[in-house]
Scaffold this motif. Structure first.
Motif, PDB file in Angstrom:
ATOM      1  N   GLN A  30       0.842  -1.182   0.000  1.00  0.00           N
ATOM      2  CA  GLN A  30       0.000   0.000   0.000  1.00  0.00           C
ATOM      3  C   GLN A  30       0.887   1.245   0.000  1.00  0.00           C
ATOM      4  OE1 GLN A  30      -3.472   0.388   0.041  1.00  0.00           O
ATOM      5  NE2 GLN A  30      -2.986   2.566  -0.127  1.00  0.00           N
TER       6      GLN A  30
ATOM      7  N   LEU B 204      -5.341   5.578   6.909  1.00  0.00           N
ATOM      8  CA  LEU B 204      -6.125   5.164   5.731  1.00  0.00           C
ATOM      9  C   LEU B 204      -5.405   4.067   4.956  1.00  0.00           C
ATOM     10  CD1 LEU B 204      -7.558   8.561   4.400  1.00  0.00           C
ATOM     11  CD2 LEU B 204      -8.881   6.592   5.207  1.00  0.00           C
ATOM     12  N   GLY B 205      -4.084   4.166   4.873  1.00  0.00           N
ATOM     13  CA  GLY B 205      -3.298   3.138   4.201  1.00  0.00           C
ATOM     14  C   GLY B 205      -3.424   1.795   4.907  1.00  0.00           C
TER      15      GLY B 205
ATOM     16  N   ASN C 237      -6.763   0.345   4.269  1.00  0.00           N
ATOM     17  CA  ASN C 237      -6.826  -0.257   2.926  1.00  0.00           C
ATOM     18  C   ASN C 237      -6.220  -1.654   2.913  1.00  0.00           C
ATOM     19  OD1 ASN C 237      -8.254   1.572   1.437  1.00  0.00           O
ATOM     20  ND2 ASN C 237      -6.449   2.727   0.769  1.00  0.00           N
TER      21      ASN C 237
ATOM     22  N   LYS D  38      -8.762  -3.940   4.299  1.00  0.00           N
ATOM     23  CA  LYS D  38      -9.784  -4.197   3.270  1.00  0.00           C
ATOM     24  C   LYS D  38      -9.292  -5.204   2.241  1.00  0.00           C
ATOM     25  CE  LYS D  38     -12.190   0.234   3.070  1.00  0.00           C
ATOM     26  NZ  LYS D  38     -12.192   1.474   2.260  1.00  0.00           N
ATOM     27  N   LYS D  39      -8.034  -5.036   1.796  1.00  0.00           N
ATOM     28  CA  LYS D  39      -7.472  -5.956   0.812  1.00  0.00           C
ATOM     29  C   LYS D  39      -7.500  -7.391   1.337  1.00  0.00           C
ATOM     30  CE  LYS D  39      -4.397  -2.606  -1.415  1.00  0.00           C
ATOM     31  NZ  LYS D  39      -3.034  -2.093  -1.582  1.00  0.00           N
TER      32      LYS D  39
END
Lengths: 203, 203
Positions: free
Chosen positions: A94, A134-135, A138, A141-142
């Motif tokens: 990311q 946020l990274g 993410n 989420k991935k």
């Protein structure tokens, strides 16, 4: 968190209207007992949430995260900003932009340590522009995992990160919230202390 | 330390005759409870020594060090491999060569966190060629402080670091000592367990 705010007042240094230096107890020298209390406070705030894992970022997120992990009895994974030679696995990668350093880091986490069954608490030392949090979200989420929330030691509330994260729907729990560093003066967000609250209710 | 050796056997991966991967519990994912037990063991081994500070290296040294600091009630300082924008102070700078990465890092520590009055326990996750530990010991010397000893989580005894440090006069306490990683097989240094020792003495 009063103990943390006291430490910030006593040992933090306002370097500019944007930068608070807390290298005396958080991100260069570390106060282990304060980290334990921070871990306990994160546990208290996320009590009842079936968190399975903590995700943080090297290096300054590690100490508060490992104490939170100890209290909550869950493993801690730290995202790497620099490649490791022994990390040969499949990785989540990311890009995270750092406004402070004005550079983009490729943050990596081994796929084997985050799975769709995980419910993840993200912890970081500072929240400013929100790019790191946020990274990390993410990456969660991935993995198909859930973000339980974002635990921050020191939130600079005058920068856009906290609003950005809350608008994205994340629960953000910051242990100290700074309203301003202007004119070499540190001001916390005006929050009624818990004791004062209960006093008001008693009266 | 039996708990650590058990974890290494169960979750460590021998990548080559030189490299043991322990990213499941020490240097990517972290087991906080194991870190606490490691902290307690360092405390036990250095009991009675008037240590005032722990010095380690980012990132993988932080978790065991902060638990040792908690148990021993002393602050932890981590040397930085990468420059921090908010570290504007006078720094101790020490070149440390990494054989694994085949590169030299400039490790920095703020002068204000190490003084001539300090008695310092150096902690690191791995001991292989000893370059990191010797570099940290040099920083302690530059500060005019004393090295109480070097605490290592995993010593690769078949590499030259441990001998190098002991020959330089440092007390080295390694919680797990690996004799060989040849043929994809992990062998610990043959140390009589404490229980066996006392049994022998009883008989």
């Amino acid at each position: 968190m009063e103990l943390l705010k006291k430490k910030i007042v006593e040992e933090g240094i306002v370097l500019s209207g944007q930068v608070l230096k807390v290298d005396a107890f958080l991100n260069h020298q570390i106060d282990p007992l304060l980290m334990l209390e921070i871990g306990k406070e994160f546990k208290r705030r996320f009590e009842g949430d079936p968190i399975t894992k903590i995700l943080t970022l090297e290096s300054s997120g590690i100490a508060p995260s490992v104490m939170a992990g100890l209290e909550m009895n869950v493993p801690v994974v730290f995202g790497r900003k620099h490649k490791s030679l022994t990390l040969t696995d499949d990785l989540y990668v990311q890009s995270v932009y750092s406004y402070t350093k004005q550079q983009t880091n490729e943050v990596t986490v081994s796929r084997k340590f985050l799975s769709a069954e995980d419910r993840v608490l993200i912890i970081d030392d500072f929240l400013a522009n929100g790019e790191a949090a946020l990274g990390l979200a993410n990456i969660v989420k991935k993995a198909g995992a859930q973000v339980a929330g974002i635990g921050i030691v020191i939130e600079k509330s005058f920068q856009p990160g906290a609003d950005k994260l809350r608008e994205a729907g994340y629960r953000v729990e910051s242990l100290a919230r700074i309203a301003s560093l202007d004119n070499q003066k540190l001001q916390f967000v005006n929050e009624p202390a818990a004791e004062e609250d209960s006093h008001v209710q008693l009266v």
